[in-house]
Design a protein around this motif. Structure first.
Motif, short mmCIF file in Angstrom:
data_model
loop_
_atom_site.label_atom_id
_atom_site.label_comp_id
_atom_site.label_asym_id
_atom_site.label_seq_id
_atom_site.Cartn_x
_atom_site.Cartn_y
_atom_site.Cartn_z
N LEU A 23 -8.80 -13.91 -2.05
CA LEU A 23 -9.03 -14.50 -3.37
C LEU A 23 -10.30 -15.34 -3.35
O LEU A 23 -11.09 -15.32 -4.31
CB LEU A 23 -7.82 -15.34 -3.79
CG LEU A 23 -6.49 -14.56 -3.94
CD1 LEU A 23 -5.35 -15.52 -4.26
CD2 LEU A 23 -6.59 -13.47 -5.02
N ALA A 24 -10.55 -16.06 -2.25
CA ALA A 24 -11.77 -16.85 -2.12
C ALA A 24 -13.00 -15.94 -2.18
O ALA A 24 -14.02 -16.30 -2.77
CB ALA A 24 -11.76 -17.66 -0.83
N LEU A 25 -12.90 -14.76 -1.60
CA LEU A 25 -14.03 -13.81 -1.60
C LEU A 25 -14.25 -13.18 -2.97
O LEU A 25 -15.22 -12.45 -3.17
CB LEU A 25 -13.80 -12.71 -0.55
CG LEU A 25 -13.88 -13.17 0.91
CD1 LEU A 25 -13.44 -12.06 1.86
CD2 LEU A 25 -15.30 -13.63 1.27
N GLY A 26 -13.34 -13.44 -3.90
CA GLY A 26 -13.54 -12.95 -5.26
C GLY A 26 -12.57 -11.86 -5.68
O GLY A 26 -12.62 -11.38 -6.81
N ALA A 27 -11.70 -11.43 -4.75
CA ALA A 27 -10.74 -10.40 -5.10
C ALA A 27 -9.73 -10.95 -6.11
O ALA A 27 -9.45 -12.15 -6.15
CB ALA A 27 -10.01 -9.90 -3.86
N ALA A 28 -9.18 -10.04 -6.92
CA ALA A 28 -8.16 -10.43 -7.90
C ALA A 28 -6.76 -10.18 -7.35
O ALA A 28 -5.76 -10.43 -8.03
CB ALA A 28 -8.35 -9.65 -9.19
N GLY A 29 -6.69 -9.71 -6.13
CA GLY A 29 -5.41 -9.43 -5.49
C GLY A 29 -5.62 -8.76 -4.16
O GLY A 29 -6.77 -8.53 -3.76
N VAL A 30 -4.52 -8.47 -3.48
CA VAL A 30 -4.62 -7.83 -2.17
C VAL A 30 -3.71 -6.61 -2.12
O VAL A 30 -2.73 -6.50 -2.85
CB VAL A 30 -4.21 -8.78 -1.02
CG1 VAL A 30 -5.12 -10.00 -0.98
CG2 VAL A 30 -2.74 -9.19 -1.13
N GLN A 31 -4.05 -5.69 -1.23
CA GLN A 31 -3.17 -4.57 -0.92
C GLN A 31 -2.90 -4.64 0.58
O GLN A 31 -3.84 -4.72 1.38
CB GLN A 31 -3.83 -3.25 -1.29
CG GLN A 31 -2.96 -2.05 -1.00
CD GLN A 31 -3.47 -0.80 -1.69
OE1 GLN A 31 -3.26 -0.58 -2.88
NE2 GLN A 31 -4.19 0.02 -0.95
N MET A 32 -1.64 -4.63 0.96
CA MET A 32 -1.29 -4.78 2.36
C MET A 32 -0.44 -3.59 2.81
O MET A 32 0.54 -3.24 2.15
CB MET A 32 -0.50 -6.08 2.54
CG MET A 32 -1.31 -7.31 2.13
SD MET A 32 -0.33 -8.84 1.95
CE MET A 32 0.17 -9.14 3.63
N GLY A 33 -0.82 -2.98 3.91
CA GLY A 33 -0.08 -1.84 4.42
C GLY A 33 0.73 -2.21 5.65
O GLY A 33 1.96 -2.26 5.61
N SER A 34 0.03 -2.50 6.74
CA SER A 34 0.71 -2.76 8.02
C SER A 34 1.79 -3.82 7.88
O SER A 34 2.85 -3.71 8.51
CB SER A 34 -0.31 -3.20 9.07
OG SER A 34 -1.41 -2.34 9.10
N ALA A 35 1.54 -4.84 7.07
CA ALA A 35 2.52 -5.93 6.93
C ALA A 35 3.86 -5.41 6.40
O ALA A 35 4.92 -5.94 6.75
CB ALA A 35 1.98 -7.02 6.00
N PHE A 36 3.81 -4.36 5.57
CA PHE A 36 5.05 -3.82 5.00
C PHE A 36 5.66 -2.71 5.87
O PHE A 36 6.82 -2.37 5.70
CB PHE A 36 4.79 -3.30 3.58
CG PHE A 36 4.62 -4.41 2.58
CD1 PHE A 36 5.73 -5.10 2.09
CD2 PHE A 36 3.36 -4.79 2.16
CE1 PHE A 36 5.57 -6.15 1.19
CE2 PHE A 36 3.19 -5.84 1.25
CZ PHE A 36 4.30 -6.52 0.77
N ALA A 86 0.82 -1.21 0.00
CA ALA A 86 0.00 0.00 0.00
C ALA A 86 0.86 1.26 0.00
O ALA A 86 1.95 1.28 0.56
CB ALA A 86 -0.92 0.01 1.22
N GLY A 87 0.32 2.30 -0.61
CA GLY A 87 1.04 3.57 -0.74
C GLY A 87 0.85 4.47 0.46
O GLY A 87 0.27 5.54 0.36
N MET A 88 1.38 4.04 1.59
CA MET A 88 1.21 4.75 2.84
C MET A 88 1.98 6.07 2.83
O MET A 88 3.18 6.10 2.55
CB MET A 88 1.68 3.86 3.98
CG MET A 88 0.91 2.53 4.02
SD MET A 88 1.72 1.25 5.01
CE MET A 88 3.04 0.72 3.90
N ALA A 89 1.28 7.13 3.19
CA ALA A 89 1.93 8.44 3.25
C ALA A 89 2.74 8.55 4.54
O ALA A 89 2.46 7.85 5.51
CB ALA A 89 0.87 9.53 3.20
N GLY A 90 3.75 9.42 4.54
CA GLY A 90 4.42 9.71 5.80
C GLY A 90 5.83 9.16 5.93
O GLY A 90 6.39 9.13 7.02
N GLY A 91 6.39 8.67 4.85
CA GLY A 91 7.80 8.33 4.90
C GLY A 91 8.15 6.86 5.03
O GLY A 91 9.32 6.49 4.95
#
Lengths: 355, 355
Positions: free
Chosen positions: B229-242, B21-26
């Motif tokens: 993906l099971a819910l039908g998404a074509a991908g995920v965006q992850m912030g906290s994990a990164f 995810a494109g988290m702002a703030g550095g």
């Protein structure tokens, strides 16, 4: 190994890890409970507001209709403090509604039901599964249930609550996400209700307990079931999806309203019962949001609003009924419960074959 | 077909459907962005609070480190109304904090950044992917991005917002669940922020748009990815994990705090920015909950609290920093981003083989 074989299906002796939630208020008819159990899942009698006699009668009817395991669900009476002044003022406020809607006097005093009398029925009838919410039964009661070979399922809304349930000897835990319809099961932090979404709650609960975790909250179809299993759950509990089945005793207009919701239709409110619960935001909820006075705690507010809700149902007036439902209620269908059970399993099969 | 091949990976020309995810703030350093893209995902520069010059420099550094696609994320300036009196009173209130903490005078006036100047950099640099939140770019801008062959990803917190994004020609939609850390992307209903949990939001969005849906909110490991993906998404965006990866520019104590959270640690607050955002509930949030006066809207409050937050970070004082994070931040690890990418994919593989 099939997705259907989990430690939950083994523990409950059921064929597929799908539990129909024990919703209070008349929707979980013996027909619904038996249909779910006969289809290989676990039907649940939502007995919280049933008298001991009505409970016993419903349990016997279920047993006439199925030889498979089923559950009975009760609310563990939560502690509360009554302020007579708050109660008096709310009663007065509600009387203005009762006048406006013309609620007849005889509707006005619901009989109170004793939890220990309800539990006597659960024990005497040796129900296969006992599920509960709002707390944890006393150790003596858990022991009696175990002696009866009754499997116990508690409700947790946080990791801490799940850990506490396991510590107290409960056999499985339903992890209730923020998306769930109806009452929040929270019991460790009554002042400060924690709202954790299913996607975050389920894996964290799974990592902290060794008893089977049952995902609940926002699960409406095969996608939600497979997602829950992917998150580590051993099964799912679904409420809203069963509310709209033909066998459900929910008011026909309430079923229709659920199917017409969007993702934005529901809110969590204390307006109807004094305890946070998720339902369709109708006139009563909106008016109570503007009402400046405090709402008495559960079960006082629940009893106070009962005549109004009951009369509104008779009048087909959705604006003053409690329309409990989850955030994905729109994904439901009006169909027989057995067909729903078939469809859910087929949807999971189809998805599994894609990965 | 592998779980990795989705219409999102095809659209973005990436190997695995994982977006940082494109988290702002550095926190989104060029090292982090490039590491994710080099590992087959899509790294994102969170450029919302960067000057055009700093943006351009970061984009060039990313291009030195990777030849793979990456994204730049900006906030579409949301409409707001300023009440000079509210601003004045909040400034005064915050001065008491600044005195208490000893914030030096030169910290006090952050330069304002123009969105159109930022967009000029996005267009001139012909970034492969442009993602955004808080709104939808003007039609002319969407056209220019398309002419540039820049793929666009919008943020939706409701089905309606997702439908609107598709209608306006956006290429893919990140469906942001209630669990997500950081700012809510809501843009259709600023007065009344809708909070829909991922389990309920994702399938409903999937059913209403035909562009690829990217799940976000509470996804921290392979379990969350497969669930999405099971819910039908074509991908995920992850912030906290990164945020907690070695390459992340987040403050070391902030990383540690995220790893020490529980499911109950975060809240959604307007205290820091004037716009609801989820973060660890620290002293500033708690004190602002008790502050009786209104909070100016975003971006005013964001600018007003910036000196305080910046100085608190220098002083290693977690109680006055904005500690954005999702409800499952506890599942994170302190590890290189490339290792995280490897682990996530391995976890999904392992899970897929179990079903």
């Amino acid at each position: 190994m099939s997705w259907k074989q989990t430690k939950l299906t083994e523990m409950l002796s059921i064929a597929t890890p799908i539990i129909q939630a024990g919703m209070a208020g008349g929707s979980t008819t013996p027909d619904l409970v038996a249909a779910v159990s006969n289809a290989g899942g676990l039907g649940t009698l939502g007995a919280a507001y049933l008298s001991p006699e009505a409970m016993r009668e419903a349990i016997r009817k279920i047993r006439e209709k199925t030889t498979r395991p089923f559950a009975v669900n009760l609310q563990i009476p939560p502690p509360y403090e009554e302020s007579p002044q708050v109660t008096r003022r709310m009663r007065k406020h509600l009387q203005s509604y009762e006048k406006k809607l013309g609620v007849p006097r005889e509707e006005k005093s619901p009989p109170s039901i004793s939890f220990s009398d309800q539990m006597r029925v659960v024990l005497e009838e040796k129900v296969p599964v006992f599920s509960f919410t709002f707390g944890i039964p006393e150790p003596e009661l858990i022991k009696q249930l175990r002696d009866n070979q009754t499997v116990t399922i508690g409700t947790a809304t946080t990791v801490n609550e799940a850990v506490e349930l396991e510590k107290r000897g409960v056999d499985a835990v339903a992890a209730q996400g923020f998306e769930a319809g109806g009452h929040r099961g929270t019991f460790q932090s009554v002042a400060d209700y924690p709202y954790i979404g299913s996607m975050a709650l389920i894996p964290q609960v799974v990592d902290h307990v060794s008893i089977p975790v049952i995902a609940s909250g926002g699960i409406m179809d095969g996608r939600g079931i497979l997602a829950s299993l992917a998150l580590g759950a051993a099964g799912v509990q679904m409420g809203s999806a069963f509310l709209t089945t033909l066998e459900s005793g929910a008011h026909p207009l309430y079923k229709e309203a659920l199917l017409q919701t969007t993702d934005e239709s529901t809110v969590i409110t204390k307006a109807f019962s004094g305890r946070p619960a998720r339902g369709i935001r109708n006139a009563f909820i909106q008016e109570m949001e503007r009402h400046p006075e405090p709402i008495p705690p559960f079960p006082i507010q629940n009893a106070l609003t009962k005549p109004l809700r009951k009369f509104a149902a008779k009048q087909n007036n959705l604006e003053y009924m409690s329309l409990w439902g989850g955030q994905a209620s729109a994904l439901g269908r009006l169909e027989p419960a057995g067909e729903l059970m078939e469809r859910l399993q087929q949807e999971v099969e189809d998805l599994v074959s894609r990965f």
